[in-house]
Design an enzyme around this catalytic site. Structure first.
Site, short mmCIF file in Angstrom:
data_model
loop_
_atom_site.label_atom_id
_atom_site.label_comp_id
_atom_site.label_asym_id
_atom_site.label_seq_id
_atom_site.Cartn_x
_atom_site.Cartn_y
_atom_site.Cartn_z
CD GLU B 67 -1.62 -2.46 1.36
OE1 GLU B 67 -0.51 -2.65 1.91
OE2 GLU B 67 -2.37 -3.40 1.03
CG HIS B 136 -10.96 -8.47 5.97
ND1 HIS B 136 -10.19 -9.20 6.85
CD2 HIS B 136 -10.37 -8.61 4.75
CE1 HIS B 136 -9.19 -9.78 6.18
NE2 HIS B 136 -9.28 -9.42 4.92
#
Lengths: 433, 344
Positions: B67, B136
């Site tokens: 990322e 998540h």
């Protein structure tokens, strides 16, 4: 206290107790210095593969040291870039100008004209010579010690000093710490104080250039210390994956403030050797050898322009001065390191080479140094007309709130009005902050 | 030929987001989409499905699982002149890219006095309710709202998702675009044990063809009412609405849509009218965006308030997997807060 299972140590075999290795530099303050353990290769001995070679063909060079200028002051071997005397004199002039600029700005900080300065003494070649091997519109993503790039690209000294003084002439509106320059016009990316962030950005810029079928490439500079940052791994991974037209320059100047290069992994392998793991081209270069630096950067630029991919270059050099004006290196390293550094001084070496060629003299050099000092002095005087740090000649208060966003949202408008109200109270008519 | 009585076209959130990307990419060759699994596969939630086929691998491509690299490369691409739309596969994964967002993307314009900008839109599915466990399910919007120089957008329905995403991509500032993944396929009322209702039964699933914008910084009154104001965004708009309907309360539900910049005028007007304010978000409570909203409401509306500003939020724990519905700020927690507010 819990009890370990009986004989657990024995069950793991007859090994010594685990111990942590905390790296320690060879020399501390007061120590005599002997750099004979640093392997110095013979100038001209290193092979120069074709720019479009397989990356692995460069990997022997990751553990070697590319050198051109020998102890005899002559240029040797296949990496000799065969620059004209005029180009060499331009390079030497850029070196001298950087050094004169550093001297004056350092003194200016000591005189209270600004808060902070960083010299690049001993590392001039890693920025000047590298920049001269690039096209002037190749995009550079520097770290904080590459003032040589701006000088090589002809950026006005007055603009640099305005920025250092954070005065009303500062194009960056006094927002950045001194030396964190930015010049889109000179294809010089805004410097971040957060280390290594520029490396994946350079790769992204290079990817964009490739996406658009452009011919410009990107180059980034990072110190060996901050090559430990995750961003640098991101940069190398992306560069490798997309075969990006980018050059990743690691300036190994041995010291990251007080931490020697061992804290970035130098005890295990070279920084150029990182390239091997990513499968990209890598070169380890004498960073105090102006010709070797130029040649390596030119090689990597040619490679990138041929769509042959990225190159990681380690410039092996030495930070001759403190990290910054806020640093005192005598507190952690031996003062003898600088004088004993086996690769010498880049300015002296280039000067001697030009003299050896019959294209320069000590007298010319002394005159040039004087002219550079005068040029910097004149630029300083000019910049001081715009003010020095903390003496009122700064940008208007409202500029504090501009450029956070393209447009000023309501909450920043409110805060801007507050700052202006406070100004009237803190600094009534006639007084300046 | 379709007649005048033709049914309006309805899309779910994913289709609306995909269409926003497609429409803007058709109009601007500098827009590129990058992220983990976004290319050939079209994204784990299918938001980029078909885009690589349509626009080619130079404009829609997969990235390493990195990322920091995704955001960092996007910042560099933006400096070149592109308009990148990186996807972070889950908002929970965005943290390795935080330095590139906070210290770089958000600061380029300021530190370079406008020489360099970061016109990037970071799309990322966020929020819980899909049994994603703690990695998540998070709602980290307050972290980004705290950063000067970032805009943070959270759509609650397909119409807004498309219009806001187009406005975000066309914006010259960096935008964090959080997509509440629980409502990708249908609005969620918070009654997890009831069947999911598809978007096609919802008014806001009517999505026009082509280009339109929902401007950043504009909130929307989902319902008009005078008993209390509910400030919410994303999934919680639907949960709050369902609770108020069930209770027969005449609430004014304000969908903030973007939290930075914030539409303070709509908030102020509503709270001054109702005198009572409930803030609902799924994120953890302490220093959540509700704290900022609560402060702003009392600063702007104090003399109109008839009761203390109330907050309903997720608990200050990680998002638990098996106890997801005990954690989620659902109808019970919201209903209790409303009862208390209305009794004051």
């Amino acid at each position: 206290m819990g009890k370990s299972p009986v004989n657990a140590d024995e069950a793991r075999g007859n090994k010594p107790k685990l111990s942590l290795h905390v790296p320690e530099p060879h020399y501390r303050p007061g120590d005599a210095v002997d750099f004979s353990h640093v392997e110095i290769t013979k100038a001209g001995d290193q092979a120069r593969p074709d720019e479009t070679c397989d990356a692995k063909d460069t990997h022997p060079l990751c553990l070697d040291l590319i050198r051109v200028l020998g102890d005899d002051d002559k240029a040797h071997g296949p990496w000799n870039p065969r620059l004209s005397p005029d180009t060499l004199r331009t390079m030497l002039h850029n070196f001298a100008l950087v050094r004169a600029f550093d001297e004056r700005m350092h003194r200016g900080q000591r005189q209270g004209k600004t808060s902070f300065y960083m010299k690049c003494t001993g590392e001039e070649a890693t920025s000047v010579s590298a920049a001269m091997a690039l096209a002037s519109d190749d995009m550079v993503f520097p770290s904080y010690r590459q003032q040589g790039i701006l000088i090589a690209r002809g950026y006005p000294l007055v603009e640099m000093i305005n920025q250092i003084y954070s005065n009303k002439g500062d194009k960056l509106k006094g927002r950045q710490l001194p030396i964190m320059y930015s010049s889109r016009e000179h294809s010089f990316f805004t410097i971040s104080g957060n280390l290594a962030t520029q490396t994946p950005q350079a790769v992204g810029w290079a990817m964009a250039s490739a996406i658009k079928g452009d011919s410009r490439i990107a180059a980034t500079w990072i110190g060996e210390g901050s090559s430990a940052e995750g961003d640098f791994h991101s940069a190398c991974t992306f560069a490798a994956v997309y075969n990006a037209p980018v050059i990743l320059n690691v300036v190994n100047n041995q010291w990251a403030i007080s931490s020697f290069s061992g804290f970035a992994g130098a005890e295990r392998t070279s920084f150029a050797a990182r390239a091997m793991g990513y499968g990209i081209a890598g070169l380890r270069v004498d960073g105090n050898d102006a010709l070797a630096v130029f040649a390596a950067q030119q090689w990597a630029a040619n490679r990138a322009r041929s769509n042959a991919g990225p190159t990681l270059i380690e410039y092996f050099t030495y930070r001759a001065e403190g990290h910054s004006t806020s640093d005192d290196p005598s507190a952690y390293r031996s003062a003898h390191e600088r004088e004993e550094w086996p690769l010498g001084d880049p300015v002296t070496r280039l000067k001697k080479h030009l003299i050896d060629l019959g294209e320069w003299s000590e007298e010319q050099h002394a005159a040039m140094d004087l002219a550079c000092a005068d040029e910097v002095k004149a630029a300083t005087k000019e910049a001081e007309k715009n003010g020095i740090l903390g003496h009122g000649l700064h940008h208007p208060f409202s500029t504090m709130f501009e450029d956070v966003f393209e447009e000023l949202p309501w909450h920043l408008k409110e805060q801007s009005e507050q700052a202006i109200r406070e100004r009237e109270i803190k600094w009534p008519e006639g007084k300046k902050p | 030929m379709s007649g005048p009585q033709a049914e309006p076209r309805r899309l779910n959130m994913i289709e609306a987001i995909n269409e926003a990307l497609s429409v803007t990419m058709e109009g601007d060759p500098d827009i590129v989409v990058l992220g983990e699994d976004v290319g050939y596969f079209g994204g784990v939630f299918r938001a980029t499905a078909g885009l690589q086929e349509k626009f080619g691998k130079n404009r829609v491509f997969d990235t390493p699982i990195n990322e920091c690299g995704i955001i960092g490369a996007a910042v560099g691409m933006g400096a070149y002149g592109l308009r990148p739309v990186p996807e972070i596969q889950f908002a929970d994964y965005i943290y390795p890219g935080m330095d590139q967002l906070i210290s770089e993307a958000a600061r380029l314009r300021y530190r370079s006095a406008g020489e360099f900008i970061a016109p990037i839109t970071v799309r990322s599915p966020f929020g819980g309710g899909i049994f994603g466990g703690q990695t998540h399910s998070q709602s980290p919007e307050a972290i980004f709202a705290h950063v000067s120089g970032l805009k943070t957008v959270i759509p609650s329905n397909p119409y807004d998702a498309k219009g806001l995403l187009i406005a975000a991509i066309e914006d010259n500032d960096p935008v964090i675009f959080f997509e509440p993944k629980r409502i990708y396929n249908g609005p969620f009322t918070g009654y997890y044990d009831k069947p999911v209702e598809p978007w096609k039964k919802h008014d806001d699933s009517v999505v026009p063809d082509g280009h339109y914008r929902v401007e950043l910084g504009t909130a929307r009154n989902v319902t008009e009412g005078d008993e209390l104001t509910v400030l919410a965004y994303g999934t919680m708009v639907h949960v709050a609405k369902a609770v108020c309907e069930e209770k027969g309360i005449n609430a004014e539900i304000v969908d903030l849509r973007t939290i930075v910049p914030l539409d303070i005028k709509v908030i102020e007007k509503s709270v001054k009218k109702t005198g009572k304010c409930l803030i609902v978000h799924e994120a953890t409570r302490t220093s959540g965006f509700g704290a900022e909203l609560s402060a702003l409401v009392q600063e702007h509306c104090f003399y109109h308030l008839e009761a203390p500003v109330a907050r309903v939020t997720g608990f200050d724990t990680p998002y638990p997997h098996s106890l997801e519905w005990a954690y989620f700020p659902g109808p019970v927690r919201i209903g209790e807060a409303i009862d208390k507010l209305l009794s004051e």
